[in-house]
Design an enzyme around this catalytic site. Structure first.
Site, PDB file in Angstrom:
ATOM      1  N   ASP A 145       0.823  -1.207   0.000  1.00 23.86           N
ATOM      2  CA  ASP A 145       0.000   0.000   0.000  1.00 23.86           C
ATOM      3  C   ASP A 145       0.854   1.253   0.000  1.00 23.86           C
ATOM      4  O   ASP A 145       1.499   1.585   0.996  1.00 23.86           O
ATOM      5  CB  ASP A 145      -0.923  -0.015   1.223  1.00 23.86           C
ATOM      6  CG  ASP A 145      -1.982   1.079   1.171  1.00 23.86           C
ATOM      7  OD1 ASP A 145      -2.017   1.841   0.187  1.00 23.86           O
ATOM      8  OD2 ASP A 145      -2.779   1.174   2.126  1.00 23.86           O
ATOM      9  N   ASP A 366      -1.882   5.944  -6.213  1.00 25.95           N
ATOM     10  CA  ASP A 366      -2.103   5.086  -5.058  1.00 25.95           C
ATOM     11  C   ASP A 366      -2.304   3.643  -5.497  1.00 25.95           C
ATOM     12  O   ASP A 366      -3.186   3.356  -6.310  1.00 25.95           O
ATOM     13  CB  ASP A 366      -3.334   5.591  -4.292  1.00 25.95           C
ATOM     14  CG  ASP A 366      -3.651   4.765  -3.056  1.00 25.95           C
ATOM     15  OD1 ASP A 366      -2.719   4.161  -2.499  1.00 25.95           O
ATOM     16  OD2 ASP A 366      -4.824   4.745  -2.648  1.00 25.95           O
TER      17      ASP A 366
END
Length: 491
Positions: A145, A366
Protein backbone atom coordinates in the site's frame (compact mmCIF):
# COMPACT_ATOMS: atom_id res chain seq x y z
CA UNK A 1 -9.85 16.98 -37.10
CA UNK A 2 -9.87 20.58 -35.90
CA UNK A 3 -13.58 20.87 -36.67
CA UNK A 4 -14.39 17.70 -34.74
CA UNK A 5 -12.21 18.76 -31.83
CA UNK A 6 -14.01 22.08 -31.78
CA UNK A 7 -17.33 20.28 -31.47
CA UNK A 8 -16.00 18.28 -28.54
CA UNK A 9 -14.76 21.41 -26.82
CA UNK A 10 -18.08 23.20 -27.27
CA UNK A 11 -19.92 20.18 -25.88
CA UNK A 12 -17.84 19.79 -22.73
CA UNK A 13 -17.50 23.53 -22.22
CA UNK A 14 -21.22 23.73 -21.55
CA UNK A 15 -20.72 21.26 -18.70
CA UNK A 16 -17.64 22.91 -17.28
CA UNK A 17 -18.28 26.64 -17.64
CA UNK A 18 -19.68 27.07 -14.13
CA UNK A 19 -16.52 25.61 -12.66
CA UNK A 20 -14.43 28.55 -13.81
CA UNK A 21 -16.47 30.81 -11.56
CA UNK A 22 -15.39 28.67 -8.62
CA UNK A 23 -11.79 28.81 -9.78
CA UNK A 24 -11.97 32.60 -9.94
CA UNK A 25 -12.83 32.94 -6.26
CA UNK A 26 -10.53 30.27 -4.88
CA UNK A 27 -6.83 31.04 -5.04
CA UNK A 28 -4.16 28.34 -5.12
CA UNK A 29 -0.60 29.04 -3.92
CA UNK A 30 2.46 27.76 -5.70
CA UNK A 31 3.25 24.05 -5.39
CA UNK A 32 5.62 23.18 -2.57
CA UNK A 33 9.08 22.01 -3.48
CA UNK A 34 8.61 19.05 -1.12
CA UNK A 35 11.19 17.69 1.27
CA UNK A 36 14.87 17.45 0.47
CA UNK A 37 16.83 14.32 1.28
CA UNK A 38 20.44 13.29 0.78
CA UNK A 39 20.94 9.85 -0.74
CA UNK A 40 23.78 7.70 -2.03
CA UNK A 41 23.88 4.89 -4.55
CA UNK A 42 22.24 1.75 -3.20
CA UNK A 43 21.44 -1.87 -3.83
CA UNK A 44 18.52 -3.74 -5.33
CA UNK A 45 15.99 -6.10 -3.78
CA UNK A 46 12.98 -7.76 -5.39
CA UNK A 47 9.66 -8.85 -3.81
CA UNK A 48 7.05 -10.84 -5.73
CA UNK A 49 3.97 -8.67 -6.22
CA UNK A 50 0.55 -10.15 -6.92
CA UNK A 51 -3.12 -9.17 -6.86
CA UNK A 52 -5.61 -10.84 -4.56
CA UNK A 53 -6.86 -12.93 -7.49
CA UNK A 54 -3.86 -15.21 -7.16
CA UNK A 55 -4.39 -15.69 -3.45
CA UNK A 56 -7.77 -17.29 -3.73
CA UNK A 57 -6.64 -20.86 -4.23
CA UNK A 58 -9.18 -21.51 -1.50
CA UNK A 59 -12.00 -20.32 -3.77
CA UNK A 60 -13.39 -22.00 -6.92
CA UNK A 61 -11.35 -21.25 -10.03
CA UNK A 62 -14.20 -19.31 -11.63
CA UNK A 63 -14.85 -17.02 -8.67
CA UNK A 64 -15.12 -13.96 -10.92
CA UNK A 65 -16.15 -15.68 -14.12
CA UNK A 66 -19.89 -15.03 -13.88
CA UNK A 67 -21.15 -11.55 -14.66
CA UNK A 68 -22.98 -11.03 -11.38
CA UNK A 69 -19.88 -11.62 -9.25
CA UNK A 70 -17.69 -9.28 -11.35
CA UNK A 71 -20.21 -6.47 -11.20
CA UNK A 72 -20.79 -6.94 -7.48
CA UNK A 73 -17.03 -7.01 -6.93
CA UNK A 74 -16.61 -3.69 -8.75
CA UNK A 75 -19.55 -2.16 -6.92
CA UNK A 76 -17.99 -3.03 -3.58
CA UNK A 77 -14.64 -1.65 -4.72
CA UNK A 78 -16.25 1.58 -5.89
CA UNK A 79 -17.93 2.10 -2.53
CA UNK A 80 -14.65 1.40 -0.75
CA UNK A 81 -12.66 3.65 -3.10
CA UNK A 82 -15.02 6.58 -2.65
CA UNK A 83 -14.77 6.23 1.12
CA UNK A 84 -10.99 6.02 0.79
CA UNK A 85 -10.92 9.20 -1.31
CA UNK A 86 -12.91 11.16 1.28
CA UNK A 87 -10.76 9.93 4.14
CA UNK A 88 -7.58 10.70 2.22
CA UNK A 89 -8.63 14.32 2.08
CA UNK A 90 -9.32 14.33 5.82
CA UNK A 91 -5.94 12.77 6.57
CA UNK A 92 -3.72 15.49 5.13
CA UNK A 93 -3.99 17.76 8.15
CA UNK A 94 -1.44 18.88 10.79
CA UNK A 95 -2.93 16.73 13.55
CA UNK A 96 -2.60 13.53 11.59
CA UNK A 97 1.01 12.70 12.40
CA UNK A 98 4.31 13.90 13.81
CA UNK A 99 6.49 14.08 10.72
CA UNK A 100 10.30 14.12 10.68
CA UNK A 101 12.87 14.75 8.03
CA UNK A 102 14.26 11.78 6.11
CA UNK A 103 17.97 11.31 6.61
CA UNK A 104 20.52 9.87 4.23
CA UNK A 105 22.71 6.80 4.32
CA UNK A 106 22.74 4.38 1.38
CA UNK A 107 24.99 1.40 0.84
CA UNK A 108 26.83 0.07 -2.21
CA UNK A 109 25.04 -1.00 -5.38
CA UNK A 110 22.65 -3.93 -4.74
CA UNK A 111 18.97 -4.72 -5.21
CA UNK A 112 16.16 -6.93 -4.00
CA UNK A 113 12.71 -7.76 -5.29
CA UNK A 114 9.54 -9.36 -3.97
CA UNK A 115 6.84 -10.98 -6.11
CA UNK A 116 3.70 -8.88 -6.50
CA UNK A 117 0.43 -10.32 -7.81
CA UNK A 118 -3.29 -9.66 -8.13
CA UNK A 119 -5.89 -11.05 -5.77
CA UNK A 120 -9.42 -9.99 -6.66
CA UNK A 121 -10.61 -13.56 -6.22
CA UNK A 122 -11.19 -12.68 -2.58
CA UNK A 123 -13.23 -9.64 -3.47
CA UNK A 124 -10.90 -6.71 -2.83
CA UNK A 125 -8.64 -4.71 -5.07
CA UNK A 126 -5.18 -4.53 -3.55
CA UNK A 127 -1.88 -6.17 -4.48
CA UNK A 128 0.23 -8.34 -2.20
CA UNK A 129 3.82 -9.23 -1.42
CA UNK A 130 5.36 -11.95 0.71
CA UNK A 131 7.90 -10.76 3.27
CA UNK A 132 10.06 -12.77 5.68
CA UNK A 133 10.01 -11.25 9.16
CA UNK A 134 11.66 -12.12 12.49
CA UNK A 135 14.35 -14.49 13.75
CA UNK A 136 13.91 -17.23 12.74
CA UNK A 137 12.34 -15.68 9.64
CA UNK A 138 8.80 -16.59 8.66
CA UNK A 139 6.98 -15.58 5.49
CA UNK A 140 3.93 -13.32 5.77
CA UNK A 141 1.42 -12.16 3.17
CA UNK A 142 1.12 -8.36 3.26
CA UNK A 143 -0.99 -5.78 1.43
CA UNK A 144 1.33 -3.51 -0.62
CA UNK A 145 0.00 0.00 0.00
CA UNK A 146 1.57 3.26 -1.20
CA UNK A 147 -1.14 5.08 0.77
CA UNK A 148 0.10 3.80 4.14
CA UNK A 149 3.41 4.17 5.96
CA UNK A 150 2.92 1.62 8.76
CA UNK A 151 4.17 -1.93 8.16
CA UNK A 152 2.51 -4.38 10.52
CA UNK A 153 1.66 -8.02 11.03
CA UNK A 154 -0.99 -9.69 13.12
CA UNK A 155 0.60 -10.78 16.38
CA UNK A 156 -0.04 -13.57 18.85
CA UNK A 157 1.62 -14.98 21.93
CA UNK A 158 2.66 -17.98 19.85
CA UNK A 159 2.48 -18.97 16.19
CA UNK A 160 -1.12 -19.54 15.21
CA UNK A 161 -2.51 -20.75 11.91
CA UNK A 162 -5.78 -18.98 11.33
CA UNK A 163 -8.64 -20.14 9.09
CA UNK A 164 -7.65 -19.82 5.45
CA UNK A 165 -4.01 -20.59 6.12
CA UNK A 166 -2.87 -17.16 7.36
CA UNK A 167 -0.32 -16.72 10.13
CA UNK A 168 -0.05 -14.64 13.26
CA UNK A 169 3.44 -13.38 13.96
CA UNK A 170 4.83 -14.94 17.18
CA UNK A 171 6.46 -11.82 18.61
CA UNK A 172 7.70 -13.47 21.79
CA UNK A 173 9.30 -16.22 19.71
CA UNK A 174 11.40 -13.90 17.56
CA UNK A 175 14.93 -13.28 18.79
CA UNK A 176 15.12 -9.93 16.98
CA UNK A 177 11.81 -8.42 18.19
CA UNK A 178 12.57 -5.29 20.25
CA UNK A 179 9.56 -3.19 21.38
CA UNK A 180 9.97 0.59 21.23
CA UNK A 181 9.48 2.12 24.72
CA UNK A 182 6.52 4.42 25.23
CA UNK A 183 8.80 6.89 27.02
CA UNK A 184 11.24 7.13 24.08
CA UNK A 185 11.65 10.28 21.99
CA UNK A 186 10.76 8.23 18.91
CA UNK A 187 7.39 7.29 20.37
CA UNK A 188 6.68 10.80 21.58
CA UNK A 189 7.92 12.80 18.62
CA UNK A 190 8.21 10.72 15.41
CA UNK A 191 5.83 7.79 15.19
CA UNK A 192 2.28 8.46 13.91
CA UNK A 193 -0.94 7.55 15.70
CA UNK A 194 0.70 6.91 19.05
CA UNK A 195 -1.37 7.04 22.23
CA UNK A 196 -1.25 10.23 24.27
CA UNK A 197 0.04 8.76 27.53
CA UNK A 198 2.17 5.87 28.81
CA UNK A 199 0.73 3.45 31.38
CA UNK A 200 4.28 2.98 32.74
CA UNK A 201 7.74 4.09 31.66
CA UNK A 202 8.52 0.52 30.62
CA UNK A 203 5.35 0.13 28.54
CA UNK A 204 5.77 -0.40 24.78
CA UNK A 205 4.75 2.34 22.35
CA UNK A 206 1.12 1.74 21.36
CA UNK A 207 -0.56 2.85 18.13
CA UNK A 208 -4.14 3.18 16.96
CA UNK A 209 -3.85 3.37 13.16
CA UNK A 210 -6.86 4.47 11.13
CA UNK A 211 -6.89 3.70 7.40
CA UNK A 212 -8.49 5.88 4.77
CA UNK A 213 -11.09 3.22 3.93
CA UNK A 214 -12.38 3.09 7.51
CA UNK A 215 -10.50 0.00 8.65
CA UNK A 216 -8.08 0.13 11.59
CA UNK A 217 -5.35 -1.71 13.45
CA UNK A 218 -4.06 -1.41 17.02
CA UNK A 219 -0.90 -2.72 18.58
CA UNK A 220 2.66 -1.88 19.60
CA UNK A 221 5.67 -0.59 17.69
CA UNK A 222 8.89 -2.59 17.58
CA UNK A 223 12.12 -2.91 15.67
CA UNK A 224 12.49 -6.18 13.79
CA UNK A 225 14.66 -7.92 11.23
CA UNK A 226 13.44 -8.50 7.67
CA UNK A 227 15.13 -11.08 5.43
CA UNK A 228 15.32 -10.40 1.69
CA UNK A 229 16.86 -12.13 -1.30
CA UNK A 230 18.75 -10.46 -4.15
CA UNK A 231 18.09 -11.53 -7.77
CA UNK A 232 21.10 -13.87 -7.61
CA UNK A 233 19.66 -15.65 -4.59
CA UNK A 234 21.81 -14.14 -1.84
CA UNK A 235 19.81 -13.69 1.38
CA UNK A 236 20.55 -10.65 3.51
CA UNK A 237 18.96 -9.00 6.53
CA UNK A 238 17.60 -5.52 7.07
CA UNK A 239 17.77 -4.89 10.78
CA UNK A 240 15.88 -2.43 12.97
CA UNK A 241 12.94 -2.17 10.58
CA UNK A 242 9.94 -0.48 12.20
CA UNK A 243 7.17 -3.07 12.48
CA UNK A 244 3.76 -2.86 14.06
CA UNK A 245 2.64 -5.85 16.10
CA UNK A 246 -1.16 -5.71 15.89
CA UNK A 247 -3.41 -7.38 18.42
CA UNK A 248 -6.58 -5.74 17.06
CA UNK A 249 -7.67 -5.05 13.49
CA UNK A 250 -10.79 -4.57 11.43
CA UNK A 251 -11.28 -4.46 7.68
CA UNK A 252 -12.03 -6.80 4.80
CA UNK A 253 -8.49 -6.53 3.44
CA UNK A 254 -7.02 -7.76 6.71
CA UNK A 255 -9.18 -10.88 6.75
CA UNK A 256 -7.29 -12.11 3.69
CA UNK A 257 -3.75 -11.19 4.64
CA UNK A 258 -1.24 -11.18 7.48
CA UNK A 259 -0.92 -7.39 7.57
CA UNK A 260 0.30 -4.41 5.52
CA UNK A 261 3.57 -3.40 3.87
CA UNK A 262 3.73 0.41 4.18
CA UNK A 263 5.10 1.94 0.97
CA UNK A 264 4.01 5.52 1.63
CA UNK A 265 6.38 8.46 1.86
CA UNK A 266 7.45 9.13 5.45
CA UNK A 267 10.38 8.38 7.70
CA UNK A 268 8.68 5.35 9.24
CA UNK A 269 7.65 3.54 6.05
CA UNK A 270 9.31 0.37 4.81
CA UNK A 271 9.68 1.96 1.37
CA UNK A 272 11.86 4.79 2.67
CA UNK A 273 13.84 2.49 4.98
CA UNK A 274 14.59 0.02 2.16
CA UNK A 275 15.23 2.73 -0.42
CA UNK A 276 17.96 4.21 1.78
CA UNK A 277 19.79 0.90 1.50
CA UNK A 278 18.82 -0.05 -2.04
CA UNK A 279 19.46 2.85 -4.36
CA UNK A 280 16.94 5.47 -3.22
CA UNK A 281 14.12 4.10 -5.37
CA UNK A 282 11.52 1.37 -5.71
CA UNK A 283 9.38 0.22 -8.61
CA UNK A 284 6.57 -2.13 -9.52
CA UNK A 285 4.59 -3.41 -12.48
CA UNK A 286 0.99 -4.33 -11.68
CA UNK A 287 -0.47 -7.40 -13.36
CA UNK A 288 -4.07 -7.30 -14.53
CA UNK A 289 -6.42 -7.06 -11.56
CA UNK A 290 -8.37 -10.10 -12.82
CA UNK A 291 -5.30 -12.14 -13.76
CA UNK A 292 -4.89 -15.80 -12.85
CA UNK A 293 -3.24 -17.23 -9.78
CA UNK A 294 0.11 -17.88 -11.47
CA UNK A 295 0.55 -14.38 -12.91
CA UNK A 296 2.80 -12.07 -10.95
CA UNK A 297 5.48 -9.43 -11.22
CA UNK A 298 7.88 -7.85 -8.71
CA UNK A 299 8.17 -5.00 -6.27
CA UNK A 300 11.79 -3.95 -6.72
CA UNK A 301 13.97 -1.85 -4.43
CA UNK A 302 17.01 -0.43 -6.21
CA UNK A 303 17.72 -0.67 -9.92
CA UNK A 304 14.95 -2.53 -11.73
CA UNK A 305 16.38 -4.50 -14.66
CA UNK A 306 12.97 -4.15 -16.35
CA UNK A 307 13.20 -0.36 -16.19
CA UNK A 308 16.01 1.41 -18.00
CA UNK A 309 16.52 5.14 -18.43
CA UNK A 310 17.87 4.31 -21.88
CA UNK A 311 14.46 3.22 -23.16
CA UNK A 312 12.93 5.64 -25.64
CA UNK A 313 9.47 5.26 -24.10
CA UNK A 314 10.44 6.13 -20.50
CA UNK A 315 8.87 9.31 -19.18
CA UNK A 316 9.56 11.20 -15.94
CA UNK A 317 7.44 13.60 -13.93
CA UNK A 318 8.06 15.29 -10.56
CA UNK A 319 6.84 13.64 -7.37
CA UNK A 320 5.28 15.91 -4.77
CA UNK A 321 6.78 14.72 -1.47
CA UNK A 322 5.61 17.49 0.79
CA UNK A 323 5.19 16.53 4.46
CA UNK A 324 1.67 17.99 4.36
CA UNK A 325 0.44 15.11 2.19
CA UNK A 326 2.29 12.25 3.89
CA UNK A 327 2.06 9.34 3.40
CA UNK A 328 0.76 9.95 -0.13
CA UNK A 329 2.72 10.51 -3.35
CA UNK A 330 1.52 13.64 -5.13
CA UNK A 331 1.68 14.42 -8.84
CA UNK A 332 1.69 17.63 -10.83
CA UNK A 333 -1.16 17.36 -13.32
CA UNK A 334 -1.56 19.97 -16.05
CA UNK A 335 -4.77 18.61 -17.54
CA UNK A 336 -6.54 15.80 -19.39
CA UNK A 337 -7.20 15.47 -23.11
CA UNK A 338 -9.66 13.09 -24.76
CA UNK A 339 -9.39 12.24 -28.46
CA UNK A 340 -6.88 15.05 -28.88
CA UNK A 341 -9.01 17.76 -27.25
CA UNK A 342 -7.76 19.45 -24.09
CA UNK A 343 -10.67 19.49 -21.63
CA UNK A 344 -11.67 22.76 -19.87
CA UNK A 345 -11.07 21.50 -16.33
CA UNK A 346 -10.23 24.28 -13.85
CA UNK A 347 -6.56 24.40 -12.86
CA UNK A 348 -7.78 24.67 -9.27
CA UNK A 349 -8.73 20.99 -9.32
CA UNK A 350 -5.19 19.78 -10.03
CA UNK A 351 -3.08 21.99 -7.77
CA UNK A 352 -2.25 21.17 -4.19
CA UNK A 353 -3.11 24.07 -1.92
CA UNK A 354 -0.74 24.09 1.05
CA UNK A 355 -1.61 26.10 4.12
CA UNK A 356 -0.60 25.81 7.77
CA UNK A 357 0.84 22.32 7.44
CA UNK A 358 -2.20 20.91 5.65
CA UNK A 359 -3.15 20.52 2.01
CA UNK A 360 -6.22 20.38 -0.20
CA UNK A 361 -7.03 19.43 -3.79
CA UNK A 362 -4.32 17.93 -5.98
CA UNK A 363 -3.70 14.46 -7.41
CA UNK A 364 -2.02 11.40 -5.90
CA UNK A 365 -1.04 7.98 -7.26
CA UNK A 366 -2.10 5.09 -5.06
CA UNK A 367 -1.65 1.30 -5.29
CA UNK A 368 -4.39 0.77 -2.69
CA UNK A 369 -7.14 2.51 -4.69
CA UNK A 370 -8.65 0.28 -7.39
CA UNK A 371 -10.61 2.59 -9.69
CA UNK A 372 -9.39 6.04 -10.64
CA UNK A 373 -11.27 8.79 -8.84
CA UNK A 374 -11.68 12.33 -10.19
CA UNK A 375 -13.21 15.04 -8.04
CA UNK A 376 -16.64 16.01 -9.27
CA UNK A 377 -15.69 19.12 -11.35
CA UNK A 378 -13.12 17.10 -13.33
CA UNK A 379 -15.26 13.95 -13.49
CA UNK A 380 -18.27 15.74 -15.02
CA UNK A 381 -16.18 17.24 -17.82
CA UNK A 382 -14.30 14.00 -18.55
CA UNK A 383 -17.55 12.02 -18.67
CA UNK A 384 -19.09 14.60 -20.99
CA UNK A 385 -16.18 14.03 -23.39
CA UNK A 386 -16.64 10.25 -23.14
CA UNK A 387 -20.36 10.61 -23.84
CA UNK A 388 -19.54 12.64 -26.93
CA UNK A 389 -17.18 9.91 -28.10
CA UNK A 390 -19.93 7.29 -27.76
CA UNK A 391 -22.68 9.58 -29.08
CA UNK A 392 -23.43 7.21 -31.99
CA UNK A 393 -23.46 4.11 -29.79
CA UNK A 394 -26.22 2.77 -27.59
CA UNK A 395 -25.13 3.40 -24.00
CA UNK A 396 -26.72 2.89 -20.61
CA UNK A 397 -26.02 3.27 -16.91
CA UNK A 398 -25.17 0.34 -14.68
CA UNK A 399 -24.67 1.47 -11.09
CA UNK A 400 -22.18 2.66 -10.01
CA UNK A 401 -21.02 3.33 -13.59
CA UNK A 402 -22.48 6.21 -15.54
CA UNK A 403 -21.54 5.13 -19.07
CA UNK A 404 -21.71 1.51 -20.27
CA UNK A 405 -22.19 -0.25 -23.60
CA UNK A 406 -22.83 -3.74 -24.94
CA UNK A 407 -20.02 -5.52 -26.80
CA UNK A 408 -22.00 -8.46 -28.17
CA UNK A 409 -20.79 -9.37 -31.65
CA UNK A 410 -17.63 -7.25 -31.46
CA UNK A 411 -14.16 -8.69 -31.91
CA UNK A 412 -11.53 -8.34 -29.20
CA UNK A 413 -9.72 -5.78 -31.34
CA UNK A 414 -12.90 -3.74 -31.81
CA UNK A 415 -13.60 -3.82 -28.08
CA UNK A 416 -10.06 -2.75 -27.18
CA UNK A 417 -10.06 0.15 -29.64
CA UNK A 418 -13.59 1.52 -29.30
CA UNK A 419 -12.82 3.66 -26.26
CA UNK A 420 -11.51 7.23 -26.61
CA UNK A 421 -7.84 8.05 -26.34
CA UNK A 422 -7.30 9.66 -22.95
CA UNK A 423 -4.06 11.39 -22.00
CA UNK A 424 -3.12 12.71 -18.56
CA UNK A 425 -0.68 15.58 -19.00
CA UNK A 426 1.83 15.68 -16.15
CA UNK A 427 4.49 18.05 -14.87
CA UNK A 428 7.77 18.17 -16.76
CA UNK A 429 6.02 17.70 -20.09
CA UNK A 430 5.32 13.99 -19.50
CA UNK A 431 2.20 12.43 -20.95
CA UNK A 432 0.65 9.34 -19.38
CA UNK A 433 -1.40 7.46 -21.98
CA UNK A 434 -3.23 4.72 -20.08
CA UNK A 435 -4.08 1.42 -21.68
CA UNK A 436 -7.72 1.60 -22.80
CA UNK A 437 -8.54 -1.34 -20.51
CA UNK A 438 -7.50 0.82 -17.57
CA UNK A 439 -10.52 3.09 -17.94
CA UNK A 440 -12.94 1.09 -20.10
CA UNK A 441 -13.34 -1.99 -17.93
CA UNK A 442 -15.21 -5.26 -18.25
CA UNK A 443 -17.95 -5.36 -15.61
CA UNK A 444 -20.05 -8.28 -16.92
CA UNK A 445 -20.23 -10.62 -19.89
CA UNK A 446 -20.40 -8.47 -23.06
CA UNK A 447 -20.60 -5.27 -21.01
CA UNK A 448 -17.91 -2.60 -20.70
CA UNK A 449 -18.13 0.59 -18.64
CA UNK A 450 -16.03 3.70 -18.18
CA UNK A 451 -14.25 2.75 -14.95
CA UNK A 452 -13.68 6.23 -13.56
CA UNK A 453 -15.70 7.28 -10.53
CA UNK A 454 -16.56 10.69 -9.04
CA UNK A 455 -15.01 11.92 -5.81
CA UNK A 456 -15.98 14.59 -3.33
CA UNK A 457 -14.79 18.14 -3.96
CA UNK A 458 -12.85 19.76 -2.39
CA UNK A 459 -10.76 16.62 -2.29
CA UNK A 460 -8.02 14.54 -3.86
CA UNK A 461 -8.15 12.98 -7.29
CA UNK A 462 -6.51 9.55 -7.28
CA UNK A 463 -4.87 7.51 -10.03
CA UNK A 464 -5.91 3.99 -9.04
CA UNK A 465 -4.17 0.69 -9.63
CA UNK A 466 -6.28 -0.44 -12.61
CA UNK A 467 -5.25 2.68 -14.55
CA UNK A 468 -1.62 1.94 -13.65
CA UNK A 469 -1.71 -1.51 -15.28
CA UNK A 470 0.43 -2.22 -18.35
CA UNK A 471 3.11 0.18 -17.07
CA UNK A 472 6.20 -0.17 -14.92
CA UNK A 473 6.42 2.62 -12.31
CA UNK A 474 9.61 3.79 -10.62
CA UNK A 475 9.42 5.99 -7.50
CA UNK A 476 12.77 7.79 -7.40
CA UNK A 477 12.84 9.21 -3.88
CA UNK A 478 16.40 10.45 -4.31
CA UNK A 479 15.46 12.80 -7.15
CA UNK A 480 11.76 13.27 -6.27
CA UNK A 481 10.51 12.01 -9.61
CA UNK A 482 8.24 9.29 -10.95
CA UNK A 483 9.30 7.31 -13.99
CA UNK A 484 6.96 5.18 -16.08
CA UNK A 485 7.05 3.14 -19.27
CA UNK A 486 4.70 0.72 -21.05
CA UNK A 487 5.10 -2.94 -20.07
CA UNK A 488 3.25 -6.24 -20.29
CA UNK A 489 4.11 -6.81 -16.62
CA UNK A 490 4.75 -10.46 -17.22
CA UNK A 491 6.78 -12.67 -14.89
Amino acid sequence: MESRNGEVLRFVLAVGRFLWITAFFLGVPALSDGFAASWEDGQTMHLRLFHRNELESRQPAGHHDDEDSVLQYLRELTERDQLRQRRMYNMISPSRRKAAEIESGLAAERSFEAPISSGSYVGVGEYFVKLRVGTPAREYLLVADTGSDLTWTKCASDEQLRPGGFLSFPAVGSGSFVPIPCSSDMCKGVLPFTLASCPTTESPCHYDFQYVDGSFTRGIYANETVSVATPDGIVSEIRDVLIGCSSEFQGKSFNRSDGVLGLGQSTVSFAVTAAKIYGGKFSYCLVDHLSGRDVHNYLVFGQNPRFSNQRDDVRFTPLVLDASIQPFYGLIVRGISVDGSWLPIPELVWKFQFSGGSASNGVIIDSGMTLTTLVRPAYDIVMAAFQWHFRNSETFQLAPFQLCFNTTGLTAREINTMGPRMVIHLGGGARFIPHTGGYVVAVARNVRCVGIVPGAFPGLSVIGNILQQHYVWEYDLLNAKLGFAPSHCRN
